[in-house]
Design a protein around this motif. Sequence first.
Motif, PDB file in Angstrom:
ATOM      1  N   UNK A   1       1.647   0.763   4.054  1.00 63.57           N
ATOM      2  CA  UNK A   1       2.813   1.439   4.610  1.00 63.57           C
ATOM      3  C   UNK A   1       2.598   2.935   4.695  1.00 63.57           C
ATOM      4  N   UNK A   2       3.562   3.621   5.297  1.00 64.04           N
ATOM      5  CA  UNK A   2       3.490   5.067   5.467  1.00 64.04           C
ATOM      6  C   UNK A   2       4.451   5.759   4.502  1.00 64.04           C
ATOM      7  N   UNK A   3       4.435   7.086   4.525  1.00 66.32           N
ATOM      8  CA  UNK A   3       5.304   7.849   3.621  1.00 66.32           C
ATOM      9  C   UNK A   3       6.743   7.877   4.102  1.00 66.32           C
ATOM     10  N   UNK A   4       6.934   7.662   5.423  1.00 65.79           N
ATOM     11  CA  UNK A   4       8.253   7.723   6.063  1.00 65.79           C
ATOM     12  C   UNK A   4       8.851   9.123   6.071  1.00 65.79           C
ATOM     13  N   UNK A   5       8.035  10.149   5.803  1.00 58.92           N
ATOM     14  CA  UNK A   5       8.495  11.521   5.917  1.00 58.92           C
ATOM     15  C   UNK A   5       8.632  11.896   7.395  1.00 58.92           C
ATOM     16  N   UNK A   6       9.666  12.642   7.721  1.00 58.97           N
ATOM     17  CA  UNK A   6       9.780  13.199   9.056  1.00 58.97           C
ATOM     18  C   UNK A   6       8.884  14.423   9.182  1.00 58.97           C
TER      19      UNK A   6
ATOM     20  N   UNK B   1     -18.808  10.406   1.807  1.00 59.21           N
ATOM     21  CA  UNK B   1     -17.842  10.779   2.837  1.00 59.21           C
ATOM     22  C   UNK B   1     -16.484  10.229   2.416  1.00 59.21           C
ATOM     23  N   UNK B   2     -15.461  11.029   2.619  1.00 59.23           N
ATOM     24  CA  UNK B   2     -14.132  10.657   2.169  1.00 59.23           C
ATOM     25  C   UNK B   2     -13.254  10.170   3.328  1.00 59.23           C
ATOM     26  N   UNK B   3     -12.379   9.201   3.073  1.00 56.68           N
ATOM     27  CA  UNK B   3     -11.466   8.687   4.105  1.00 56.68           C
ATOM     28  C   UNK B   3     -10.275   9.616   4.265  1.00 56.68           C
ATOM     29  N   UNK B   4      -9.385   9.272   5.167  1.00 58.81           N
ATOM     30  CA  UNK B   4      -8.145  10.031   5.302  1.00 58.81           C
ATOM     31  C   UNK B   4      -7.193   9.647   4.175  1.00 58.81           C
ATOM     32  N   UNK B   5      -6.170  10.426   3.907  1.00 57.54           N
ATOM     33  CA  UNK B   5      -5.237  10.099   2.816  1.00 57.54           C
ATOM     34  C   UNK B   5      -4.547   8.754   3.042  1.00 57.54           C
ATOM     35  N   UNK B   6      -3.986   8.212   1.962  1.00 53.75           N
ATOM     36  CA  UNK B   6      -3.277   6.940   2.047  1.00 53.75           C
ATOM     37  C   UNK B   6      -1.969   7.029   1.275  1.00 53.75           C
ATOM     38  N   UNK B   7      -0.855   6.769   1.957  1.00 53.12           N
ATOM     39  CA  UNK B   7       0.443   6.750   1.295  1.00 53.12           C
ATOM     40  C   UNK B   7       0.576   5.526   0.403  1.00 53.12           C
ATOM     41  N   UNK B   8      -0.300   4.523   0.621  1.00 52.58           N
ATOM     42  CA  UNK B   8      -0.256   3.288  -0.157  1.00 52.58           C
ATOM     43  C   UNK B   8      -1.347   3.243  -1.226  1.00 52.58           C
ATOM     44  N   UNK B   9      -2.051   4.363  -1.414  1.00 50.04           N
ATOM     45  CA  UNK B   9      -3.144   4.424  -2.379  1.00 50.04           C
ATOM     46  C   UNK B   9      -4.189   3.341  -2.096  1.00 50.04           C
TER      47      UNK B   9
ATOM     48  N   UNK C   1      -2.465   7.280   7.817  1.00 46.73           N
ATOM     49  CA  UNK C   1      -2.144   6.418   8.954  1.00 46.73           C
ATOM     50  C   UNK C   1      -0.845   5.666   8.680  1.00 46.73           C
ATOM     51  N   UNK C   2      -0.339   4.987   9.691  1.00 57.07           N
ATOM     52  CA  UNK C   2       0.897   4.226   9.524  1.00 57.07           C
ATOM     53  C   UNK C   2       0.773   3.122   8.491  1.00 57.07           C
ATOM     54  N   UNK C   3      -0.424   2.548   8.375  1.00 55.62           N
ATOM     55  CA  UNK C   3      -0.639   1.469   7.407  1.00 55.62           C
ATOM     56  C   UNK C   3      -1.093   1.990   6.053  1.00 55.62           C
ATOM     57  N   UNK C   4      -1.663   3.197   6.040  1.00 57.54           N
ATOM     58  CA  UNK C   4      -2.258   3.713   4.813  1.00 57.54           C
ATOM     59  C   UNK C   4      -3.607   3.089   4.523  1.00 57.54           C
TER      60      UNK C   4
END
Length: 244
Positions: free
Chosen positions: A136-141, A121-129, A177-180
């Motif tokens: 942290x997050x990607x900070x994209x609007x 099972x795979x997790x959700x994506x992570x902006x922090x790898x 997520x906000x934390x990644x």
Amino acid sequence: MATNFGTRIRVLGAALRAFLVLTVLLGILYPLSMTGVAQAFFKDNADGSMVSVDGKDVGSSLVGQSFDLVDAQGNPRKFDADGREVIATADGEGYTYLQGGGALTAEQAAGVGTQPDPKWFQPRPSAADYDGLASGASNYGPENPDFVKLIGDRKAQVAKFNGVGEDRVPVDAVTASGSGLDPHISKAYALLQVERVAKERGGLNVAEVRALVDKHVDAPNAGFLGQERVNVLKLNIALAKLAG
């Protein structure tokens, strides 16, 4: 003058004693007492909520992690943008194709990355790898063109990976997520992956894997805060035990 000097010495001495007393109380005794209380009554939380399998720590139930394809030594396998496997060059400065074909150009090397293991099972994506030191997050609007394209690409990838239509892909499957480092996914995303996991595991049927997901669904906090969620690490540990 002598009186002023004596007063200053007394004030300095009082300040020094206060400093030493507070240092001992707040810098030594208080932290030690809090550590002792935490270890005595909340040991699992104090130690990072680590999860162990056969006596070996495999992760934390509070920190998300990837479940990618690995080699025989447990190292992540790398692939180019077209899905061809690559290996690092001897000097570690670039990549070559595993099955021959020469070295990758700098542009090709920029697209090298890992691939998710379909057996898990795979997790959700992570902006922090999934790096705890780079949370942290990607900070994209929400209307950022790069973000919109990224979401579209992720949706297509998740749909293809699981053999479903893009309209079935839930939001958390394509957004970080906000934390990644979110260790959970939604029940909907977990159920979306059931058929793919059962197929890749061979000996398991869909009903068994779906029942496993249902067993690992956590209710909202206090019964109403948040949504139903599934801890990916705990689910995959249970999956490994079920698959034998």
